[in-house]
Design a protein around this motif. Sequence first.
Motif: not given
Length: 244
Positions: A1-7, A149-151, A163-165, A216-225
């Motif tokens: 799943m880490n492949a889809y996490k935005v670093n 805000f998210e932090r 998640f970004f679909l 961010t480390s406290w609110a990561p994005w995942y780009v989901v195919p």
Amino acid sequence: MNAYKVNPQAKFRLKEIKADKSSGDKEKVKAKLLELNRELEELQEQLYAEHRHKVLVVLQAMDTGGKDGVIRHVFEGVNPQGVRVASFKSPTPLELDHDYLWRIHQAAPGKGEMVIFNRSHYEDVLVVAVHNLVSQKVWSKRYAQINDFERMLAEEGTTIVKFFLHIDAEEQKKRLQERLTNKSKQWKFNPADLEERKLWDEYMKAYEAVLQRTSTSWAPWYVVPANKKWYRNWVIASVLVKTL
Ligand code: ATP
Ligand code: MG
């Protein structure tokens, strides 16, 4: 799943993630999703019972991207008591009189609760930026404001996952056509979606900036195919089970 996490540190290019990617056998993956549904159901019950943690799931996508499908299929079986969907549409006059996070903060999860944002404060740096609904001087400050805000939410006990679909323009075309021709889907067709579609490239640029600047480390994005619905559902369910 880490492949889809935005670093958060690395340079991010949306083009590098293929919207039609999948792996595994469709039927097997669908069966696996049913297992993940049951796991999610159990974990959500514990979250509710413990009444300590808060969970926020943010869903963003282009029109027809599949937010509604994710809500139906990934959360299938969870107890509606303790899970809430908050949908954010064009702001009302009252909402527009306040800062853009005003309506968002009110909808954030309480203890033991899981809240799914169907669209979110990210619209305020997406549609708002693409259409210049406020000046660039105003919206360009929002990435940092959103991170702060998210932090704050995270430090106060909220686990955030976003998640970004990711569908491509071809897939959107197919889905819009399907809404026009399939009677049972016609209710979803909105002519305004065709106007927005013309701005596809501008939206992709806006999404790229969002993903680059607010993962961010406290609110990561995942780009989901997300061209393939079964794969999309499985990726999201897997991330959620792991997160919980
Ligand atoms: P969706 O498009 O999410 O599936 P829907 O079709 O039921 O939902 P719409 O009436 O299309 O509902 O409402 C979503 C619209 O609201 C989107 O076009 C979105 O860009 C817009 N919107 C959401 N938040 C904002 C905002 N902060 N500023 C301007 N427009 C916004
Ligand atoms: Mg819509």
